[in-house]
Enzyme design. Structure first.
Site, PDB file in Angstrom:
ATOM      1  CG  ASP A  91      -1.944   1.083   1.265  1.00  0.00           C
ATOM      2  OD1 ASP A  91      -2.907   1.098   0.491  1.00  0.00           O
ATOM      3  OD2 ASP A  91      -1.735   1.982   2.115  1.00  0.00           O
TER       4      ASP A  91
ATOM      5  CG  HIS B 177      -5.639  -2.821  -0.531  1.00  0.00           C
ATOM      6  ND1 HIS B 177      -4.891  -2.281  -1.563  1.00  0.00           N
ATOM      7  CD2 HIS B 177      -5.236  -2.188   0.600  1.00  0.00           C
ATOM      8  CE1 HIS B 177      -4.082  -1.355  -1.077  1.00  0.00           C
ATOM      9  NE2 HIS B 177      -4.265  -1.282   0.237  1.00  0.00           N
TER      10      HIS B 177
END
Length: 326
Positions: A105, A303
């Site tokens: 991320d 994610h």
């Protein structure tokens, strides 16, 4: 596995931030692990023992603004170049001259810029979830303001100090549970549902989060760990990363369009908006990542890939690291 390889140690080391909290396991070549938003060193709990067993010194940090690391009060203290220098300082504080850096991320972006700006310290870079895209194009705030039409993109929503804090901090645990669920493969909203990355005018980001159950990768204990850290520290330090994207664009002007030449790895989730929105960045890898060793998309993965698919990530990471040693 030896007792030395299994021991986990916590320490605080000096950095330009003041201090950085480091969690280590194993001995051997250093692998620095950098988390994203809204997480902590704990995001790498599945990787630390596996990397240690494979013969590496795995070191997961709390990025400045998170956990036990320092939290400067100035918003500008969270610009990218400051975080790069924190990473370099950690490597040197651990008695090493170089390291492989791996990030997820925002950590992926921090890791990429660490290898770009400090190739003297970072000899290879692994990027999870967020692809490498060289600095370029219009000012980021201009780009984000154009997204969403009548709705507001979450990055724009995060810009005003105090605004997102007012939504998150009264119920940190509930907000985190919803945010994690919104981006997880097994709990994310249906493709035809309102997107969780956008805010209705006058609304809140959490209005579109799923409710009712946690993603399969996230136990109640795991959520307690994450929530406990943010309940103690607040979320401003974490959000300040988003508030420096225009400053980063200015600071990194000399790197406009620059390829990342260090040996690299990318792993993305097939259901992750970061992968789909930045598909063009992945297609550009032959130009932007000339040192790319492997690029993988995990079908059906969201994610939080190193937590959703730890066995696959560990296999790909250790295989890539072994190729670097060879």
């Amino acid at each position: 596995m030896s007792e030395q390889a299994t021991a986990v140690t916590h320490r605080l080391v000096s950095s330009p931030a003041g201090r950085i909290h480091v969690v280590e396991q194993g001995t051997g070549p250093l692998v620095l692990l950098v988390h994203g938003f809204p997480e902590s060193w704990y995001s790498w709990r599945h990787q630390l023992p596996v990397l240690a067993a494979a013969g590496y010194r795995a070191a997961a940090i709390d990025v400045r603004g998170y956990g036990r690391s320092s939290k400067p009060g100035d918003t500008e203290a969270y610009r990218m170049l400051e975080l790069v220098e924190d990473n370099a300082a950690v490597v040197h504080a651990l008695g090493e001259q170089s390291a492989v850096v791996v990030g997820h991320d925002w950590g992926s972006v921090i890791a990429a810029n660490s290898a770009l700006v400090r190739p003297d310290v970072f000899r290879a870079v692994g990027m999870l979830s967020v692809p490498y895209a060289p600095r370029g194009g219009p000012r980021p705030s201009t780009v984000f303001a154009r997204l969403g039409g009548d709705e507001e993109f979450y990055v724009s929503y995060f810009q005003e100090p105090g605004r997102a804090e007012a939504e998150i901090e009264p119920d940190v645990r509930g907000w985190l549970a919803g945010f994690y669920a919104a981006l997880s493969a097994d709990t994310m909203p249906a493709p035809d549902a309102p997107g969780p990355h956008f805010v209705s005018r006058g609304g809140r980001l959490r209005d579109r989060f799923p409710t009712g159950r946690l993603p399969v990768w996230l136990s109640e204990h795991d959520l307690d760990v994450y929530a406990g850290e943010f309940e103690r520290t607040g979320v401003s330090g974490a959000l300040n990363r988003y508030r420096n994207m225009d400053r980063d664009w200015e600071d990194l002007a000399d790197y406009d369009g620059a390829p990342l030449t260090r040996p690299s790895l990318f792993i993305g989730g097939g259901l992750d908006a970061s992968t789909t929105w930045m598909a063009d960045a992945i297609k550009a890898y032959p130009t932007t990542l000339p040192g790319l060793v492997s690029s993988q998309i995990l079908d059906g993965c969201g994610h939080w890939i190193q937590q959703e698919r730890p066995a696959e990530i560990n296999r790909l990471l250790t295989g890539w690291l072994a190729s670097l040693r060879a």
